[in-house]
Design an enzyme around this catalytic site. Structure first.
Site, PDB file in Angstrom:
ATOM      1  N   HIS A  61      39.558  44.343  41.014  1.00 44.92           N
ATOM      2  CA  HIS A  61      40.610  43.561  41.655  1.00 44.92           C
ATOM      3  C   HIS A  61      39.979  42.401  42.421  1.00 44.92           C
ATOM      4  O   HIS A  61      38.761  42.345  42.583  1.00 44.92           O
ATOM      5  CB  HIS A  61      41.418  44.441  42.625  1.00 44.92           C
TER       6      HIS A  61
ATOM      7  N   HIS B 189      35.855  36.816  44.953  1.00 48.93           N
ATOM      8  CA  HIS B 189      34.875  37.460  44.073  1.00 48.93           C
ATOM      9  C   HIS B 189      35.391  38.841  43.682  1.00 48.93           C
ATOM     10  O   HIS B 189      36.232  39.416  44.360  1.00 48.93           O
ATOM     11  CB  HIS B 189      33.516  37.581  44.772  1.00 48.93           C
TER      12      HIS B 189
END
EC number: 3.1.4.58
Length: 166
Positions: free
Chosen positions: A40, A117
């Site tokens: 995620h 990220h």
């Protein structure tokens, strides 16, 4: 209850991230590879907070327009390896508005600067060091249709992330 707000990925993006993890493994990287269900992009980490309905109420006050996200690059924070995304002004602006709304409603969150990220390996070691090997970064893109409020729980074999609101 540990909470965070995130973007959940489409199958093609998850597949691209798993292929990237395979390239890392094939190059000799060892560590704790994120499982497919846990891949995620965190927008705001709230942490221990017992009122998820309050968080959902705040999320609903921040207008969200679908936007395209593209995987781009890779990097590391010490022994954490990650996949990056292409610069996305729409996403940056949304996260700024979301975090401002959380603060205005006194919902605590990790105030570290937003650096988008996707964690792919924790406690990564490559040839006895934490240096990132030279492998092809992941490729893929998707339309972000919504964001998710997630719960994080420690399970028998690591963290379990459960979507509790969109």
């Amino acid at each position: 209850m540990r909470l965070f707000i995130s973007i959940q990925f489409t199958e093609p993006v998850i597949n691209a991230l798993e292929a990237f993890q395979s390239r890392l493994k094939d190059s000799g990287v060892e560590g704790y590879f994120a499982v497919r269900e846990n891949l995620h992009l965190t927008l705001a980490f709230i942490g221990d907070y017992g009122a998820p309905d309050e968080v959902m109420d705040v999320i609903e006050t921040v207008p969200f327009e679908p936007m395209t996200m593209k995987l781009n690059g890779m990097g590391s924070f010490g022994d954490v390896y990650w996949a990056g995304i292409e610069q996305n002004t729409s996403l940056d602006n949304y996260v700024r508005r979301l975090r401002r709304a959380l603060a205005e409603h006194k919902i605590p969150y990790d105030r570290k600067r937003f650096f988008p990220h996707i964690t792919v390996v924790r406690k990564a070691i490559y040839r006895g060091k934490t240096v990132l090997p030279q492998v092809e970064p992941p490729q893929g893109k998707m339309v972000i249709e919504h964001i998710s409020l997630m719960r994080s729980e420690r399970g028998k074999h690591g963290m379990i992330y459960t979507e509790i609101g969109i």
